[in-house]
Scaffold this motif. Structure first.
Motif, short mmCIF file in Angstrom:
data_model
loop_
_atom_site.label_atom_id
_atom_site.label_comp_id
_atom_site.label_asym_id
_atom_site.label_seq_id
_atom_site.Cartn_x
_atom_site.Cartn_y
_atom_site.Cartn_z
N VAL A 131 136.23 6.03 -65.32
CA VAL A 131 136.69 7.40 -65.56
C VAL A 131 135.49 8.35 -65.62
N GLY A 132 134.44 7.89 -66.29
CA GLY A 132 133.24 8.71 -66.40
C GLY A 132 132.63 9.01 -65.05
N LEU A 133 132.58 8.00 -64.19
CA LEU A 133 131.99 8.18 -62.87
C LEU A 133 132.80 9.19 -62.07
N LEU A 134 134.14 9.04 -62.12
CA LEU A 134 134.99 9.97 -61.38
C LEU A 134 134.81 11.39 -61.90
N GLY A 135 134.75 11.52 -63.22
CA GLY A 135 134.55 12.85 -63.80
C GLY A 135 133.24 13.46 -63.36
N PHE A 136 132.20 12.64 -63.35
CA PHE A 136 130.88 13.13 -62.98
C PHE A 136 130.84 13.54 -61.52
N ILE A 137 131.51 12.73 -60.68
CA ILE A 137 131.57 13.09 -59.25
C ILE A 137 132.23 14.44 -59.08
N GLY A 138 133.32 14.65 -59.83
CA GLY A 138 134.01 15.94 -59.77
C GLY A 138 133.09 17.08 -60.17
N LEU A 139 132.37 16.84 -61.29
CA LEU A 139 131.45 17.86 -61.80
C LEU A 139 130.38 18.20 -60.77
N VAL A 140 129.83 17.15 -60.17
CA VAL A 140 128.77 17.38 -59.17
C VAL A 140 129.33 18.16 -57.99
N THR A 142 131.91 20.25 -57.87
CA THR A 142 132.18 21.67 -58.16
C THR A 142 130.88 22.45 -58.26
N THR A 143 129.88 21.85 -58.94
CA THR A 143 128.59 22.55 -59.03
C THR A 143 128.02 22.76 -57.64
N MET A 144 128.16 21.73 -56.82
CA MET A 144 127.64 21.79 -55.46
C MET A 144 128.31 22.94 -54.70
N ALA A 145 129.63 23.04 -54.85
CA ALA A 145 130.36 24.09 -54.14
C ALA A 145 129.90 25.46 -54.59
N SER A 146 129.68 25.61 -55.91
CA SER A 146 129.31 26.94 -56.40
C SER A 146 127.89 27.31 -56.00
N VAL A 147 127.03 26.30 -55.88
CA VAL A 147 125.63 26.59 -55.56
C VAL A 147 125.43 26.80 -54.06
N LEU A 148 126.24 26.05 -53.28
CA LEU A 148 126.02 26.02 -51.84
C LEU A 148 126.08 27.41 -51.21
N LEU A 149 126.95 28.28 -51.74
CA LEU A 149 127.13 29.60 -51.15
C LEU A 149 126.07 30.58 -51.60
N ARG A 150 125.28 30.17 -52.60
CA ARG A 150 124.27 31.10 -53.12
C ARG A 150 122.88 30.51 -52.93
N PRO A 151 122.26 30.83 -51.80
CA PRO A 151 120.96 30.21 -51.47
C PRO A 151 119.89 30.52 -52.52
N ARG A 152 120.06 31.60 -53.29
CA ARG A 152 119.06 31.91 -54.29
C ARG A 152 118.99 30.84 -55.37
N ARG A 153 120.07 30.11 -55.52
CA ARG A 153 120.06 29.09 -56.57
C ARG A 153 119.68 27.71 -56.04
N TRP A 154 119.28 27.63 -54.77
CA TRP A 154 118.83 26.35 -54.26
C TRP A 154 117.45 26.04 -54.81
N ARG A 155 117.26 24.83 -55.25
CA ARG A 155 115.95 24.45 -55.81
C ARG A 155 115.12 23.79 -54.71
N MET A 156 114.47 24.62 -53.91
CA MET A 156 113.80 24.07 -52.73
C MET A 156 112.62 23.17 -53.09
N THR A 157 111.81 23.59 -54.08
CA THR A 157 110.62 22.80 -54.42
C THR A 157 111.02 21.39 -54.85
N SER A 158 112.00 21.38 -55.75
CA SER A 158 112.46 20.09 -56.26
C SER A 158 113.06 19.25 -55.14
N LEU A 159 113.84 19.91 -54.26
CA LEU A 159 114.46 19.20 -53.16
C LEU A 159 113.41 18.56 -52.26
N VAL A 160 112.38 19.34 -51.92
CA VAL A 160 111.34 18.82 -51.03
C VAL A 160 110.59 17.66 -51.70
N ALA A 161 110.30 17.82 -52.98
CA ALA A 161 109.60 16.75 -53.70
C ALA A 161 110.40 15.46 -53.67
#
Lengths: 376, 261
Positions: A131-140, A142-161
């Motif tokens: 249940v926890g894993l499913l919940g976490f997947i859902g959380l990830v 939704t967060t992904m969906a909300s961030v994806l449309l706003r490039p200002r919130r992309w963490r490029m440095t961390s992503l590249v690292a």
């Protein structure tokens, strides 16, 4: 040399004499024999400790056992021949023991009951985990969906690292490993197919297996061991250090800050590594074919070009992002489950590797079944 | 003259080019509580680690209970180390063992007791350290900061050491817990005849239980002696330390406590 502890009872004066060293060094020898003196100690009207040469808390505990804590407290004031420090020691130990009933061990339950209890706990934990894993997947997601449309919130440095750590740095090991497995598969194929005079199909065997299964599966398993564990340990030690709490109280979202860059990094890195794995596996096959089957590289390539459909490549590649997501999410989730101690970091790192490998193989098996039925 | 249990002479500690201690002398007498204070980075913890043998000093002579730890054979050294108890700043309890097992471990390893006997004694130590009995079967992760300190104290006391080293015992405790811990250490010192080497920042602790205070500064022991002597020393740092707002408050609290007794 301090004389060994001893204890004497004088019938005439009803007095108990304690002598020698009542210390930790003699505890193991004194303790079993103590019961014999219990009766004498209750009858004794006088206790003489003037010959006592050594006393520490262990000895005081023995005396407390002999007389009982209440009587010892009384004796500490009354007994003859005691220095002030020893009186203080006896008083402290007696008071400490007064409140505390001597260690009662809860009775052991039957093994069968304990076994059932263990099974019950394990099943419940498994359910909560799922249940926890499913919940976490859902959380990830939704967060992904909300961030994806706003490039200002992309963490490029961390992503590249993370791309570098889990992608680029893994290239040599992935390439080497799949090269060797490719060679092994080719050898096996050559041996078995030679009996039928069909050694040429070794090429197909290697190509099919690497495009459809081995390329992506080997890469995913490698990354599960290499990257999922790293994610868990990183996030877990941050949690143990209260860094996650600090992120939250600073008004930031640990999912966005820590999890998303890792998930995206794997989503990008795993397909690329899979591609490398496929090439390198088939290269291993080509080398074996050239050296032991007399199939030159040009023939090897033309067999693949003419005989192997591109859909096999697509089937393999399609699984890569799914595995990447699973590995990253499990690695991060286990990191969040760490609870404070160093041991917990270790436990959850192990658990994240086991879980992600298990999930990868499970999903791969289900996918193979599905694709086979679909005829893809 | 009282007997010395720790004798440090001409101690030098260096990390690379940075000298932490230079020609440092210090004594700890039997049965006293010595408070070691100093600003951050003056090497209080390094001094403690050098004395208990966790760090090999660059030069100098350290005698603990009349012996030099470094010169001993491993066996003699282990015997000597059993006569020391150390309470680390963050407890350093073993996370995989319960509090009771933590305390029983030295007893089982060193005194040849069987587990039930060792646990019985360990329970006594836990009560001496002021832990409730239901805490015995908990793991360190389940304890509050104050309880961790008490459990660690119980483990340090397990083998009835002659010298107790405390590294900031009251750091991170609430004032009530810290005051209770001070009282506990004073009680144990009187009852068990401990000599205590106490590294602290806590002024209240200094006023409450220390017989002597040593101030570390400029790579040396600037001054060591009774609290009023030390507090009167003419040195800017010492004046700031003892006569700053916190120092005054602690001194006043100590006077009131002495008056009400």
């Amino acid at each position: 040399m301090i004389p060994r502890a001893d204890i004497r009872y004088d019938e005439d004066t009803a007095s108990l004499r304690l002598g020698g060293a009542w210390t930790l060094a003699h505890y193991a020898r004194l303790q079993p024999g103590l019961a014999r003196w219990k009766e004498a100690s209750t009858r004794a009207r006088q206790v003489d400790m003037s010959e006592l040469q050594g006393l520490d808390t262990a000895g005081a505990a023995l005396l407390a056992e002999l007389f009982g804590a209440d009587r010892l407290l009384e004796l500490a004031d009354r007994a003859e021949g005691l220095s002030e420090e020893r009186r203080a020691l006896l008083r402290t130990v007696a008071r400490a023991l007064q409140g505390a009933a001597p260690g009662e061990v809860p009775p052991r339950r039957s093994t069968l009951l304990e076994l059932l209890e263990q099974i019950g706990r394990a099943v419940e934990a498994l359910w909560r985990h799922a249940v926890g894993l499913l919940g976490f997947i859902g959380l990830v997601l939704t967060t992904m969906a909300s961030v994806l449309l706003r490039p200002r919130r992309w963490r490029m440095t961390s992503l590249v690292a993370h791309l570098e750590q889990s992608g680029l740095d893994a290239v040599p090991i992935v390439a080497l490993l799949t090269f060797m497995v490719g060679a092994v598969v080719a050898f096996l194929g050559a041996t078995v197919l030679a009996d039928f005079g069909a050694t040429q199909y070794t090429v197909d065997l290697v190509a099919y297996s690497f495009l459809r299964e081995f390329g992506v599966l080997l890469t995913a398993i490698l990354l599960a061991g290499r990257t999922a564990s790293a994610f868990t340990a990183q996030i877990g030690s941050m949690k143990a250090n209260e860094e996650l709490d600090a992120i939250r109280t600073l008004g930031l979202d640990p999912l966005e800050l820590l999890v998303l860059p890792r998930v995206f990094a794997l989503l990008i890195a795993l397909p690329l590594l899979t591609f490398i794995a496929m090439l390198s596996g088939m290269l291993g096959g080509a080398v074996v074919c050239m050296l032991s089957l007399d199939i030159p590289p040009s023939l090897y390539l033309s067999i693949i070009q003419n005989g192997v459909d591109v859909r096999h490549f697509l089937v393999g590649m399609a699984k890569a992002p799914i595995f990447a997501f699973l590995i990253a999410v499990i690695g991060c989730l286990e990191g969040f489950r760490v609870s404070g101690s160093a041991q917990s970091v270790g436990e959850h790192t192990t658990s994240s590797v086991v879980q992600s490998i298990f999930m990868v193989i499970l999903v791969d098996a289900l996918a193979a079944l599905f694709l086979m039925e679909m005829g893809w | 003259m009282r007997a010395t249990v720790i004798e440090v002479r001409g101690l030098v500690n260096r990390f690379g080019s940075q000298t932490v201690h230079e020609d440092l002398d210090l004594d700890l007498y039997r049965g006293e509580v010595l408070g070691v204070v100093g600003g951050s980075g003056t090497g209080k913890s390094v001094l403690l680690r050098s004395i208990v043998g966790l760090r090999r000093p660059n030069a100098g002579d350290i005698r603990v209970l009349g012996e030099q730890l470094e010169r001993q054979s491993p066996e003699a050294r282990s015997r000597l180390e059993r006569r020391l108890g150390v309470l680390y700043q963050r407890g350093a309890l073993f996370t995989s063992l319960t509090v009771l097992e933590n305390t029983a471990l030295p007893l089982i390893e060193h005194s040849g007791l069987k587990r039930p006997e060792a646990e019985r004694l360990a329970r006594l130590k836990l009560t001496l350290a002021g832990l409730p009995l239901n805490a015995a079967d908990k793991y360190p992760a389940e304890l509050s900061g104050g309880m961790v300190k008490r459990a660690a104290l119980a483990r340090a006391l397990a083998l009835d050491p002659e010298i107790l080293f405390l590294d900031e015992p009251t750091a991170g405790l609430d004032p009530v817990g810290a005051a209770a811990f001070d009282t506990l250490i004073a009680t144990l010192r009187d009852a068990l005849g401990l000599s205590v080497f106490l590294v602290t920042h806590d002024l209240d602790t200094l006023y409450a239980i220390c017989d002597r205070v040593a101030v570390l500064a400029n790579r040396k022991v600037l001054v060591a002696g009774r609290l009023d002597v030390v507090a009167a020393t003419d040195d800017p740092w010492i004046q700031d330390y003892f006569h700053g707002p916190r120092g005054r408050a602690a001194a006043q609290a100590a006077r009131q406590a002495a008056g009400s007794r």
